[in-house]
Design an enzyme around this catalytic site. Structure first.
Site, PDB file in Angstrom:
ATOM      1  N   LYS A 119       0.843  -1.200   0.000  1.00 29.01           N
ATOM      2  CA  LYS A 119       0.000   0.000   0.000  1.00 29.01           C
ATOM      3  C   LYS A 119       0.875   1.247   0.000  1.00 29.01           C
ATOM      4  CE  LYS A 119      -3.975   1.776   2.596  1.00 29.01           C
ATOM      5  NZ  LYS A 119      -3.474   3.067   3.027  1.00 29.01           N
ATOM      6  N   GLU A 177      -2.631   5.335  -7.281  1.00 26.93           N
ATOM      7  CA  GLU A 177      -2.021   6.244  -6.310  1.00 26.93           C
ATOM      8  C   GLU A 177      -1.007   7.163  -6.981  1.00 26.93           C
ATOM      9  OE1 GLU A 177      -3.495   5.436  -3.600  1.00 26.93           O
ATOM     10  OE2 GLU A 177      -2.447   6.416  -1.952  1.00 26.93           O
ATOM     11  N   LYS A 285      -6.791  -8.323  -1.497  1.00 24.74           N
ATOM     12  CA  LYS A 285      -8.099  -8.315  -2.160  1.00 24.74           C
ATOM     13  C   LYS A 285      -8.426  -9.732  -2.591  1.00 24.74           C
ATOM     14  CE  LYS A 285      -7.137  -3.771  -4.108  1.00 24.74           C
ATOM     15  NZ  LYS A 285      -6.538  -3.108  -5.272  1.00 24.74           N
ATOM     16  N   CYS A 406      31.645  23.042  32.442  1.00 23.42           N
ATOM     17  CA  CYS A 406      32.782  23.664  33.128  1.00 23.42           C
ATOM     18  C   CYS A 406      32.967  25.137  32.805  1.00 23.42           C
ATOM     19  CB  CYS A 406      34.062  22.896  32.817  1.00 23.42           C
ATOM     20  SG  CYS A 406      34.572  23.063  31.105  1.00 23.42           S
TER      21      CYS A 406
HETATM   22  S1  IVH Z   1      -8.009  -0.417  -3.409  1.00 24.61           S
HETATM   23  C1  IVH Z   1     -12.193  -0.588  -2.412  1.00 24.61           C
HETATM   24  N1  IVH Z   1      -5.476  -0.897  -3.643  1.00 24.61           N
HETATM   25  O1  IVH Z   1      -5.599   2.978   0.288  1.00 24.61           O
HETATM   26  C2  IVH Z   1     -10.786  -0.543  -2.695  1.00 24.61           C
HETATM   27  N2  IVH Z   1      -6.130   1.026  -2.397  1.00 24.61           N
HETATM   28  O2  IVH Z   1      -7.731   3.071   2.487  1.00 24.61           O
HETATM   29  C3  IVH Z   1     -10.173   0.741  -2.346  1.00 24.61           C
HETATM   30  N3  IVH Z   1      -4.247   2.353  -1.544  1.00 24.61           N
HETATM   31  O3  IVH Z   1      -7.871   5.317  -0.982  1.00 24.61           O
HETATM   32  C4  IVH Z   1      -8.858   0.982  -2.874  1.00 24.61           C
HETATM   33  N4  IVH Z   1      -2.669   1.077  -2.377  1.00 24.61           N
HETATM   34  O4  IVH Z   1      -5.403   5.612  -1.515  1.00 24.61           O
HETATM   35  C5  IVH Z   1      -6.398  -0.076  -3.124  1.00 24.61           C
HETATM   36  N5  IVH Z   1      -3.262  -1.450  -3.967  1.00 24.61           N
HETATM   37  C6  IVH Z   1      -4.182  -0.634  -3.457  1.00 24.61           C
HETATM   38  C7  IVH Z   1      -3.840   0.525  -2.719  1.00 24.61           C
HETATM   39  C8  IVH Z   1      -4.849   1.325  -2.193  1.00 24.61           C
HETATM   40  C9  IVH Z   1      -2.927   2.174  -1.686  1.00 24.61           C
HETATM   41  C10 IVH Z   1      -4.875   3.462  -0.798  1.00 24.61           C
HETATM   42  C11 IVH Z   1      -5.839   4.270  -1.626  1.00 24.61           C
HETATM   43  C12 IVH Z   1      -7.159   4.141  -0.941  1.00 24.61           C
HETATM   44  C13 IVH Z   1      -6.742   3.771   0.461  1.00 24.61           C
HETATM   45  C14 IVH Z   1      -7.819   2.953   1.119  1.00 24.61           C
END
Ligand code: IVH
Length: 676
Positions: A119, A177, A285, A406
């Site tokens: 992430k 991102e 996921k 000192c």
């Molecule tokens: S999926 C429903 N995949 O995490 C799925 N999010 O807290 C939502 N993020 O807003 C997003 N890496 O900014 C997904 N591989 C990734 C991600 C990711 C970073 C961030 C993104 C999102 C936040 C969710």
């Protein structure tokens, strides 16, 4: 706690989280770290779970983020941009899978495949493509409605503008991102507290020409609305993204079972600090899109995905004071006393500021809000200062011009090698004149590699010092044990033990003794070289009488810095007294020098120029193995100058003047009965 009090507490927390949301989405300011934000959010949700009567339309369980700023045109996401629930432990992950299996009415032993996607800690964006053309790009905003930042997003090289692939959907929102690599952040350090703020700030520039100047990156990982997408699982979707010209995270994986998710998590966490981008966890996921569809959503997060967070190693705190610590060599080390804060499970209340130059470079001041980092076993340090939160009446930190211990002047020495002033400021008093230096010298004297007195650690040094029992090293061997026996925490047995271990160390090797003196620039290796050179303590002690300092330059490994330091040491009367006193009390064994009479016995050598097929290290080894010695300059003491390619002319000339034998590599090897 009464319901009323709980409600009050809850309202306070909701208000606080909304304040942070507003700051973040409207002003690009992260006042707290993600870890702190997450824990605040968790506290609110936990309160709601435990107390069903709690309700607020502003609760983080209801809204995703704060409404976007007014500066950009707003636009609705056709499919909302959701957030993810967090997992912090293996237990949370097992629960996540259990719920999925329950929901799908599957056997507890069935296995589910997940994508594991590191992430990236950046800013999410949604790019809408119509017939392969980039139409618009939105920020996440509150999840339902984002800001139209198309022109800024279009400056990012990683974002394709035209996709010609036949299987690219007719319409699709590609989501991912936007972030800045850590190496690229270096040049933006002055302006932003961290890479995430820098990415967010750059994306929100009014003029996209300004955004263009910032090396923003984009990695894709999911989609929103789509028409004509022909893949049926997330892993294949990630592969397709690559084929269509998007970047995806190179560390993405397809993994089955929670055990393997944990294994991967541990491996990625180890790599984390070496990556060129910040990641704060791993997103899992469910791979199969059919299962994802069946699982659906709870509140604003999918049931089929979760973010497994890393424990944070950074946190924001406030500097309460700046302390100056004085080391054994007189170096003044500034230490920030901070409001205690938990960083990755450890309560941190001190952070090193390294030296005067570091304070000036970062303009660190008392009462500043700072980001503190704790990496491994290293002492925590200050990463950055949040200038925006600096109190109006804040004053620049003035580094002490006199030693706080000192009162002597503090100085910055000129380094003859770098031709610059040292970054470190030092107390100019010599050794035992400064209390703090003396204590540190004593701690060094009893330390492991020096006298290594059992049961005589740093704490004992401090306590005996305070009680006036020790001031100089010799005092350790003249301790009044009757007095110690009466002290709190000491008894007859412990005193006997201490007496025994001190007596045991009254006989010491010459090299350990030299090292224990704590002369600046004389570490273990140099102490060994000096002990071999002098052989006896008496010759060493008389060094200043005979003023033979410059001869020391002939010892290979000893240079100007060490010689100057020794001159300094011997020019101090107190040091001479300490040497005398210790000499009377201790048995300092002479250096043991193995003297096998080799072919080069009693001969000294110096090499100048490049040799052919033989390194400097090897020739030194050959000389010493055959009982010869190497020296570092041409003097009357030199017997042979070995000349290679492009020698230093001055050395050759000097050698000729002093009638020293000049030989080449072949002649040298002949001396050893070797042919090259
Ligand atoms: S999926 C429903 N995949 O995490 C799925 N999010 O807290 C939502 N993020 O807003 C997003 N890496 O900014 C997904 N591989 C990734 C991600 C990711 C970073 C961030 C993104 C999102 C936040 C969710």
């Amino acid at each position: 706690m009464s319901d009323q009090l709980i409600q009050k507490e809850y309202n306070k927390k909701v208000k606080l989280i909304n304040y942070y949301n507003k700051k973040y989405y409207n002003d690009n300011i992260s006042e707290i770290t993600d870890a702190e934000y997450d824990s605040l959010k968790k506290e609110i949700i936990d309160l709601e779970k435990k107390n069903k009567f709690l309700r607020s339309k502003d609760s983080p369980s209801k809204i995703i983020g704060y409404k976007p700023s007014k500066n950009f045109k707003k636009a609705k996401h056709k499919v909302p941009m959701l957030s993810l629930s967090n997992a912090f432990s293996e237990e949370d992950l097992l629960n996540f899978e259990k719920k999925i299996l329950n929901f799908l009415s599957q056997n507890v032993n069935s296995s589910i495949s997940y994508t594991a996607e590191p992430k990236i800690d950046g800013i999410s964006a949604s790019l809408t493509y119509l017939n392969g053309k980039l139409k618009s790009g939105l920020s996440r905003g509150d999840g339902k409605e984002g800001e139209d930042i198309t022109s800024n997003l279009a400056t990012i090289k990683d974002i394709p503008k035209n996709i010609l692939s036949k299987d690219f959907p007719e319409e699709i929102d590609i989501r991912g991102e936007v972030f800045i690599k850590n190496s690229d952040f270096e040049i933006l350090k002055e302006k932003f507290a961290n890479p995430r703020n820098a990415a967010s700030g750059s994306l929100r520039q009014k003029n996209s020409e300004d955004t263009k100047k910032i090396p923003l990156k984009f990695i894709a990982y999911t989609f929103g609305f789509q028409k004509g997408l022909k893949v049926n699982n997330q892993y294949d979707y990630l592969k397709k993204l690559n084929e269509w010209g998007f970047k995806t995270n190179p560390l993405n994986k397809l993994i089955t079972g929670v055990d393997n998710l944990i294994k991967n998590y541990n491996e990625v966490e180890k790599k984390r600090t070496k990556l060129n981008f910040d990641i704060d966890g791993i997103v899992y996921k469910v791979n199969d899109f059919n299962l994802q569809k069946r699982l659906g959503y709870v509140a604003n997060a999918p049931r089929w995905a979760i973010a497994h967070k890393f424990s944070s190693n950074k946190a924001v705190s406030e500097i309460i004071d700046i302390d100056i610590q004085i080391g054994r060599t007189g170096a003044l080390t500034p230490v920030a006393k901070i409001k205690p804060i938990n960083i990755g499970g450890v309560l941190v209340s001190n952070a090193t500021l390294h030296n005067e130059d570091e304070i000036n470079r970062k303009d660190i001041r008392v009462r500043d809000t700072v980001t503190v980092e704790r990496a491994g076993d290293v002492i925590p340090h200050i990463l950055s200062v949040d200038i925006k939160k600096r109190p109006k009446n804040s004053k620049k930190f003035i580094f002490p011009q006199i030693c706080p211990s000192c009162g002597s002047k503090t100085i910055k020495e000129f380094n003859s090698i770098t031709k610059k002033k040292d970054a470190v400021r030092r107390c100019s008093s010599e050794g035992y004149d400064c209390d703090k230096i003396s204590i540190e010298k004593l701690k060094h004297f009893v330390s492991k590699e020096a006298f290594n007195i059992d049961g005589f650690g740093k704490k004992i040094v401090e306590s005996f010092w305070k009680l006036n029992l020790i001031k100089f090293p010799q005092d350790i061997f003249k301790l009044d044990f009757k007095k110690i026996e009466k002290l709190d925490g000491w008894g007859q047995l412990s005193v006997e033990n201490l007496k025994y271990s001190i007596n045991e160390k009254k006989t010491i090797s010459f090299e350990r003794f030299i090292y224990a003196l704590g002369i600046r620039h004389i570490g273990l290796e140099n102490a060994k070289l000096l002990s071999k050179y002098f052989e006896t303590f008496l010759k060493f002690k008389d060094l200043s009488k005979n003023d033979k300092f410059n001869d020391l330059m002939n010892i290979d490994g000893i240079g100007e810095t060490q010689v100057n330091s020794l001159k300094n040491f011997f020019s101090n009367k107190m040091n001479l007294i300490v040497l005398d006193e210790l000499g009377k009390i201790l048995t300092i064994n002479n250096a043991v020098i193995k003297r096998k009479k080799g072919l080069l016995n009693n001969k000294t050598f110096l090499v100048t120029g490049k040799l052919n097929g033989i390194s400097r290290a090897e020739i030194k080894f050959l000389i010493e193995e055959n009982s010869g010695t190497t020296v570092s300059s041409v003097s009357k003491k030199l017997n042979y100058l070995i000349v290679g390619d492009k020698p230093t002319k001055r050395k050759v000339l000097n050698a000729k003047e002093l009638n020293i034998k000049i030989i080449d590599q072949v002649q040298f090897l002949k001396m050893l009965n070797k042919t090259s």
